[in-house]
Design a protein around this motif. Structure first.
Motif, PDB file in Angstrom:
ATOM      1  N   THR A 248      17.676 -12.224  10.236  1.00 51.46           N
ATOM      2  CA  THR A 248      16.698 -11.490  11.042  1.00 51.46           C
ATOM      3  C   THR A 248      15.353 -11.543  10.324  1.00 51.46           C
ATOM      4  O   THR A 248      15.212 -11.023   9.218  1.00 51.46           O
ATOM      5  N   PRO A 249      14.357 -12.184  10.924  1.00 45.74           N
ATOM      6  CA  PRO A 249      13.105 -12.433  10.199  1.00 45.74           C
ATOM      7  C   PRO A 249      12.132 -11.260  10.243  1.00 45.74           C
ATOM      8  O   PRO A 249      12.247 -10.357  11.088  1.00 45.74           O
ATOM      9  N   LYS A 250      11.179 -11.271   9.311  1.00 46.28           N
ATOM     10  CA  LYS A 250       9.982 -10.462   9.502  1.00 46.28           C
ATOM     11  C   LYS A 250       9.379 -10.877  10.844  1.00 46.28           C
ATOM     12  O   LYS A 250       9.439 -12.046  11.195  1.00 46.28           O
ATOM     13  N   PRO A 251       8.820  -9.955  11.609  1.00 47.41           N
ATOM     14  CA  PRO A 251       8.416  -8.587  11.258  1.00 47.41           C
ATOM     15  C   PRO A 251       9.409  -7.498  11.662  1.00 47.41           C
ATOM     16  O   PRO A 251       8.991  -6.342  11.852  1.00 47.41           O
TER      17      PRO A 251
ATOM     18  N   LEU B 218       2.437  -7.266   8.319  1.00 49.97           N
ATOM     19  CA  LEU B 218       2.012  -6.170   7.440  1.00 49.97           C
ATOM     20  C   LEU B 218       2.063  -4.811   8.139  1.00 49.97           C
ATOM     21  O   LEU B 218       1.825  -3.792   7.500  1.00 49.97           O
ATOM     22  N   VAL B 219       2.393  -4.804   9.413  1.00 52.89           N
ATOM     23  CA  VAL B 219       2.434  -3.534  10.151  1.00 52.89           C
ATOM     24  C   VAL B 219       3.530  -2.623   9.602  1.00 52.89           C
ATOM     25  O   VAL B 219       3.297  -1.444   9.286  1.00 52.89           O
TER      26      VAL B 219
ATOM     27  N   GLY C 129       4.569   2.831   3.834  1.00 54.83           N
ATOM     28  CA  GLY C 129       3.826   3.392   2.713  1.00 54.83           C
ATOM     29  C   GLY C 129       3.392   2.390   1.668  1.00 54.83           C
ATOM     30  O   GLY C 129       2.859   2.771   0.613  1.00 54.83           O
ATOM     31  N   MET C 130       3.610   1.100   1.933  1.00 53.60           N
ATOM     32  CA  MET C 130       3.193   0.071   0.994  1.00 53.60           C
ATOM     33  C   MET C 130       1.697  -0.194   1.137  1.00 53.60           C
ATOM     34  O   MET C 130       1.115  -0.027   2.213  1.00 53.60           O
TER      35      MET C 130
ATOM     36  N   MET D 144       2.351  -5.452  -0.623  1.00 50.72           N
ATOM     37  CA  MET D 144       2.816  -6.683  -0.001  1.00 50.72           C
ATOM     38  C   MET D 144       1.645  -7.585   0.330  1.00 50.72           C
ATOM     39  O   MET D 144       0.632  -7.146   0.878  1.00 50.72           O
ATOM     40  N   PHE D 145       1.829  -8.878  -0.002  1.00 51.87           N
ATOM     41  CA  PHE D 145       0.831  -9.914   0.257  1.00 51.87           C
ATOM     42  C   PHE D 145       1.380 -10.835   1.344  1.00 51.87           C
ATOM     43  O   PHE D 145       2.473 -11.376   1.206  1.00 51.87           O
ATOM     44  N   GLU D 146       0.610 -11.042   2.395  1.00 51.35           N
ATOM     45  CA  GLU D 146       1.061 -11.800   3.567  1.00 51.35           C
ATOM     46  C   GLU D 146      -0.108 -12.556   4.187  1.00 51.35           C
ATOM     47  O   GLU D 146      -1.251 -12.118   4.100  1.00 51.35           O
TER      48      GLU D 146
END
Length: 237
Positions: free
Chosen positions: A149-152, A181-182, A188-189, A173-175
């Motif tokens: 199951t992928p991001k997002p 990034l939602v 809370g990241m 997190m770096f994307e």
């Protein structure tokens, strides 16, 4: 350069550094993901016996609607994910050049470092090794670890946090994809969007850039090594 750079206090709480792989740890103009993209189009074309142009259009529809082309093919055509991953990652990694500045920055970051990718483990290892940064990471969380199951998808981030004991309030997190990034922001990241140099949208699908100005993005940079180097320099003062 596009940067809104962190102050020392912004990242004081950060002990977990989480990096997407493709088009994040290496720049989008590197001829790597473009090879994977072509292989995915070929896979769809062969599987569904479509002309390449039609196959590419369908591939991008699956990517947009299902998170990844793989997820769309699994959901709609019941393909073998291992066969897909093996074929699409049959690429030339010599296009990826070592990045000593990035490696030194990641090595110096305080705390644990992760690669969190919708690709598979082998691809992540080969790419990070070519960049000269593989040994600086504690763990790689790939699409198989995510149960395919992928991001997002929210459940994928929850699974990552649970498996590795990551406290989201202490993580960044770096994307390269704003939509990925939602959920991290909701958890809370801190969030950092890595964009192409000069914002060259021709190097990706236009919809991939939707949400770039959203409130779920704390920082934007087009040079990851410089961004991390800046933080380390202010943190050392």
């Amino acid at each position: 350069m596009i940067d809104n750079l962190p102050k020392k206090s912004d990242f004081d709480r950060i002990t977990e550094w989480v990096f997407d792989l493709d088009n994040t740890l290496y720049p989008r103009h590197t001829d790597l993901f473009s090879q994977i993209d072509r292989n995915m189009t070929d896979y769809v074309s062969t599987l569904l016996r479509l002309p390449r142009e039609e196959a590419r259009e369908l591939q991008k529809q699956y990517y947009r609607d299902h998170g990844t082309t793989l997820n769309g093919l699994m959901n709609l055509h019941n393909i073998d994910p291992n066969d897909f991953l093996e074929k699409v990652h049959d690429i030339d990694y010599s296009w990826v050049k070592p990045d000593p500045a990035l490696g030194e920055a990641i090595r110096t970051l305080p705390g644990r470092k992760f690669i969190f990718t919708n690709g598979d483990l082998g691809h992540a290892q080969r790419t990070a090794r070519a960049l000269g940064i593989l040994d600086h990471f504690d763990e790689i969380f790939d699409i198989l670890a995510a149960g395919l199951t992928p991001k997002p998808a929210r459940q994928t981030y929850d699974l990552f946090l649970e498996q590795h004991g990551v406290h989201s309030e202490q993580a960044v997190m770096f994307e390269d994809l704003p939509r990925n990034l939602v959920v991290p922001k909701d958890l809370g990241m801190a969030t950092v969007l890595v964009v192409p140099h000069n914002l060259d949208q021709a190097l990706g699908e236009a919809w991939e850039h939707d949400g770039r100005e959203g409130e779920h993005i704390d920082y934007v940079t087009d040079n990851l090594a410089d961004f991390l180097g800046h933080y380390l320099s202010v943190a050392a003062d």
